[in-house]
Design an enzyme around this catalytic site. Structure first.
Site, PDB file in Angstrom:
ATOM      1  N   ASP A  74       0.817  -1.207   0.000  1.00 18.29           N
ATOM      2  CA  ASP A  74       0.000   0.000   0.000  1.00 18.29           C
ATOM      3  C   ASP A  74       0.856   1.264   0.000  1.00 18.29           C
ATOM      4  O   ASP A  74       0.460   2.291  -0.556  1.00 18.29           O
ATOM      5  CB  ASP A  74      -0.936   0.002   1.207  1.00 18.29           C
ATOM      6  CG  ASP A  74      -2.074  -1.001   1.052  1.00 18.29           C
ATOM      7  OD1 ASP A  74      -2.322  -1.439  -0.089  1.00 18.29           O
ATOM      8  OD2 ASP A  74      -2.704  -1.350   2.063  1.00 18.29           O
TER       9      ASP A  74
ATOM     10  N   ASN B 115      -4.535   8.665   2.156  1.00 22.23           N
ATOM     11  CA  ASN B 115      -5.013   8.109   3.427  1.00 22.23           C
ATOM     12  C   ASN B 115      -5.367   9.184   4.441  1.00 22.23           C
ATOM     13  O   ASN B 115      -6.516   9.291   4.865  1.00 22.23           O
ATOM     14  CB  ASN B 115      -3.954   7.185   4.037  1.00 22.23           C
ATOM     15  CG  ASN B 115      -4.089   5.743   3.596  1.00 22.23           C
ATOM     16  OD1 ASN B 115      -5.049   5.378   2.913  1.00 22.23           O
ATOM     17  ND2 ASN B 115      -3.136   4.916   3.982  1.00 22.23           N
ATOM     18  N   ASP B 116      -4.359   9.957   4.861  1.00 24.36           N
ATOM     19  CA  ASP B 116      -4.602  10.864   5.984  1.00 24.36           C
ATOM     20  C   ASP B 116      -3.567  11.973   6.077  1.00 24.36           C
ATOM     21  O   ASP B 116      -2.459  11.870   5.553  1.00 24.36           O
ATOM     22  CB  ASP B 116      -4.633  10.087   7.310  1.00 24.36           C
ATOM     23  CG  ASP B 116      -3.506   9.080   7.442  1.00 24.36           C
ATOM     24  OD1 ASP B 116      -2.371   9.414   7.068  1.00 24.36           O
ATOM     25  OD2 ASP B 116      -3.760   7.944   7.881  1.00 24.36           O
TER      26      ASP B 116
ATOM     27  N   ARG C  90      -6.057  18.562  24.062  1.00 21.24           N
ATOM     28  CA  ARG C  90      -4.693  18.175  24.420  1.00 21.24           C
ATOM     29  C   ARG C  90      -4.571  16.687  24.146  1.00 21.24           C
ATOM     30  O   ARG C  90      -5.357  15.881  24.639  1.00 21.24           O
ATOM     31  CB  ARG C  90      -4.398  18.493  25.884  1.00 21.24           C
ATOM     32  CG  ARG C  90      -4.460  19.980  26.204  1.00 21.24           C
ATOM     33  CD  ARG C  90      -4.113  20.239  27.656  1.00 21.24           C
ATOM     34  NE  ARG C  90      -2.714  19.899  27.947  1.00 21.24           N
ATOM     35  CZ  ARG C  90      -2.318  19.214  29.024  1.00 21.24           C
ATOM     36  NH1 ARG C  90      -3.204  18.792  29.919  1.00 21.24           N
ATOM     37  NH2 ARG C  90      -1.038  18.968  29.216  1.00 21.24           N
TER      38      ARG C  90
ATOM     39  N   ASP D  70      -1.852  13.502  21.827  1.00 16.97           N
ATOM     40  CA  ASP D  70      -0.611  13.227  21.103  1.00 16.97           C
ATOM     41  C   ASP D  70      -0.699  13.675  19.652  1.00 16.97           C
ATOM     42  O   ASP D  70       0.305  13.661  18.943  1.00 16.97           O
ATOM     43  CB  ASP D  70      -0.286  11.729  21.154  1.00 16.97           C
ATOM     44  CG  ASP D  70       0.211  11.294  22.531  1.00 16.97           C
ATOM     45  OD1 ASP D  70       0.478  12.169  23.374  1.00 16.97           O
ATOM     46  OD2 ASP D  70       0.320  10.074  22.757  1.00 16.97           O
TER      47      ASP D  70
ATOM     48  N   THR E 128      -9.037   2.582   7.167  1.00 14.66           N
ATOM     49  CA  THR E 128      -8.523   1.257   7.529  1.00 14.66           C
ATOM     50  C   THR E 128      -7.040   1.310   7.900  1.00 14.66           C
ATOM     51  O   THR E 128      -6.416   0.264   8.089  1.00 14.66           O
ATOM     52  CB  THR E 128      -8.708   0.266   6.364  1.00 14.66           C
ATOM     53  OG1 THR E 128      -8.103   0.807   5.181  1.00 14.66           O
ATOM     54  CG2 THR E 128     -10.176   0.004   6.096  1.00 14.66           C
ATOM     55  N   ALA E 129      -6.472   2.519   8.009  1.00 14.56           N
ATOM     56  CA  ALA E 129      -5.047   2.660   8.288  1.00 14.56           C
ATOM     57  C   ALA E 129      -4.832   3.178   9.724  1.00 14.56           C
ATOM     58  O   ALA E 129      -5.384   2.625  10.672  1.00 14.56           O
ATOM     59  CB  ALA E 129      -4.412   3.576   7.243  1.00 14.56           C
ATOM     60  N   TYR E 130      -4.060   4.256   9.869  1.00 14.12           N
ATOM     61  CA  TYR E 130      -3.731   4.790  11.197  1.00 14.12           C
ATOM     62  C   TYR E 130      -5.001   5.150  11.972  1.00 14.12           C
ATOM     63  O   TYR E 130      -5.097   4.941  13.188  1.00 14.12           O
ATOM     64  CB  TYR E 130      -2.838   6.015  11.014  1.00 14.12           C
ATOM     65  CG  TYR E 130      -2.161   6.539  12.259  1.00 14.12           C
ATOM     66  CD1 TYR E 130      -2.180   5.841  13.462  1.00 14.12           C
ATOM     67  CD2 TYR E 130      -1.469   7.755  12.223  1.00 14.12           C
ATOM     68  CE1 TYR E 130      -1.541   6.326  14.584  1.00 14.12           C
ATOM     69  CE2 TYR E 130      -0.826   8.254  13.337  1.00 14.12           C
ATOM     70  CZ  TYR E 130      -0.869   7.541  14.514  1.00 14.12           C
ATOM     71  OH  TYR E 130      -0.228   8.032  15.628  1.00 14.12           O
TER      72      TYR E 130
ATOM     73  N   ALA F 186      -4.731   9.479  21.417  1.00 15.83           N
ATOM     74  CA  ALA F 186      -4.542   9.456  22.876  1.00 15.83           C
ATOM     75  C   ALA F 186      -4.915  10.789  23.516  1.00 15.83           C
ATOM     76  O   ALA F 186      -4.073  11.451  24.138  1.00 15.83           O
ATOM     77  CB  ALA F 186      -3.097   9.081  23.209  1.00 15.83           C
TER      78      ALA F 186
END
Length: 384
Positions: free
Chosen positions: A160, A234-235, A262, A264, A275-277, A299
């Protein structure tokens, strides 16, 4: 279309006349071959009519940003249906191969030989030609821009990541992409290596499922000036450095304040990137045909900061309020370092990419296979 219809009827008439002429009965070998030849071309003409009818009725209107502040930048446009421009005759086909892949030379040679025997012109993407270091008679090396101007489609051999890299570069040229999986997961490179030749024969012969995917574009603004521009399949991800504390981000959508968070970082994802990160960070799966953009906090300090799906007509602004070693990346392949008060403007790109899948391909089959939905704790209910 009327010319094609007249041509088809003329051919059928000639076939009827030839087969009913006493001097040339269909029982005679030459006349029989003549009838078969005429019938073949009549069927081809009728098939062309069917494709023309499909092309005239399957045009789709892409969603258009209706917000006044950037309406002029993304005007309404009627785009052809995915794969409509795909030429069914002899083609110029670009080959893009993942670098530093053991044992790749033999599959590449088999594809080149296969395509040339079928009468297609093969070209290598420039970096592919440089690292393969193989001599193929009649195969030229081209830059992505040259491929975009000359190629009818591109075959991508790799994972990919390889597809993401070339897809961004070819998106402005609307070159259809065919993916052969030489990587690990393969959400976008979905043709297995061991079946590549028969599947390629089907796709190049017109038996395929075409699918259009949207992209994002982003611009980093510092003191009102653009210092970096990128595109993502993707992003787009804003994230803190490995040794830094949390980042504080201010998010606006279409000029409206959404929240300060606030965390990460923040993932802004397309349906393709869901479907990725985004998925790893707890985001939802979006079907590729949905017109949406997903915002997924990484997070977050406040557990109430949950993922949200926005219309893909939205204009998103992420401002760096506080933090150290913060950066933005596009598909994890291009990066820019950020400082406080930098603003990242993100919206849907006017460009799209088209994937050509094997006939019978299904997004749900891909999810079931790649996400192991076909694994059951017991045999009950298992798919045969």
């Amino acid at each position: 279309m009327q010319g094609a219809l007249a041509h088809a009827w003329t051919i059928l008439f000639l076939r009827y006349t030839a087969c009913n002429t006493k001097n040339a009965p269909c029982g005679h070998t030459a006349a029989a071959l003549y009838c078969v030849y005429i019938q073949y071309h009549a069927m081809a003409a009728c098939d062309s009519l069917g494709r023309l009818a499909t092309e005239f009725t399957t045009e789709t209107l892409m969603p258009v940003d209706t917000h006044a502040e950037h309406r002029a930048e993304q005007p309404a446009a009627t785009l052809p249906a995915p794969g409509e421009r795909f030429n069914l005759g002899a083609k110029t086909i670009a080959l893009v191969v993942r670098q530093n892949t053991d044992g790749i030379a033999e599959p590449v040679k088999s594809i080149v030989d296969f395509l040339q025997v079928l009468g297609h012109t093969v070209v290598f993407e420039a970096e592919t030609a440089a690292h393969l270091n193989l001599a193929f008679p009649g195969v030229r090396a081209m830059s992505p821009a040259e491929i975009g101007a000359a190629a009818d489609c591109a075959i991508v051999m790799g994972g990919d990541g390889t597809m993401l890299g070339i897809a961004r570069q070819l998106a402005p040229f609307d070159v259809p992409l065919i993916g052969i999986n030489q990587g690990r997961l393969g959400f976008m490179t979905d043709i297995p290596l061991e079946r590549m030749l028969p599947v390629l024969a089907q796709i190049l012969g017109g038996r395929f499922k075409a699918e259009r995917r949207t992209l994002l574009e982003g611009s980093v603004l510092r003191d009102g000036e653009s210092i970096h521009v990128g595109m993502a399949v993707n992003d787009v991800v804003v994230s803190r450095g490995g040794g830094a504390g949390m980042a504080e981000l201010r998010v606006e959508v279409d000029g409206h304040f959404m929240y300060n968070q606030r965390s990460d970082g923040l993932i802004i994802s397309t349906p393709t990137g869901s479907t990725a990160y985004s998925l790893s960070a707890g985001g939802p799966l979006l079907h590729p045909t949905l017109g949406g953009i997903v915002l997924v906090p990484i997070a977050p300090h406040a557990l109430s900061n949950r993922p949200i799906v926005l219309p893909d007509s939205s204009q998103i602004v992420v401002e760096i309020v506080r933090g150290r070693d913060i950066s933005v990346n596009f598909d994890m392949q291009t990066f820019a370092s950020l400082v406080q008060q930098d603003r990242i403007l993100i919206r849907r790109s006017p460009h799209t990419i088209t994937f050509l899948h094997p006939e019978g391909w299904s997004y749900y089959n891909t999810l079931r296979e790649k996400l192991h939905w076909n694994e059951y704790p017991s045999g009950e209910g298992k798919l045969s």
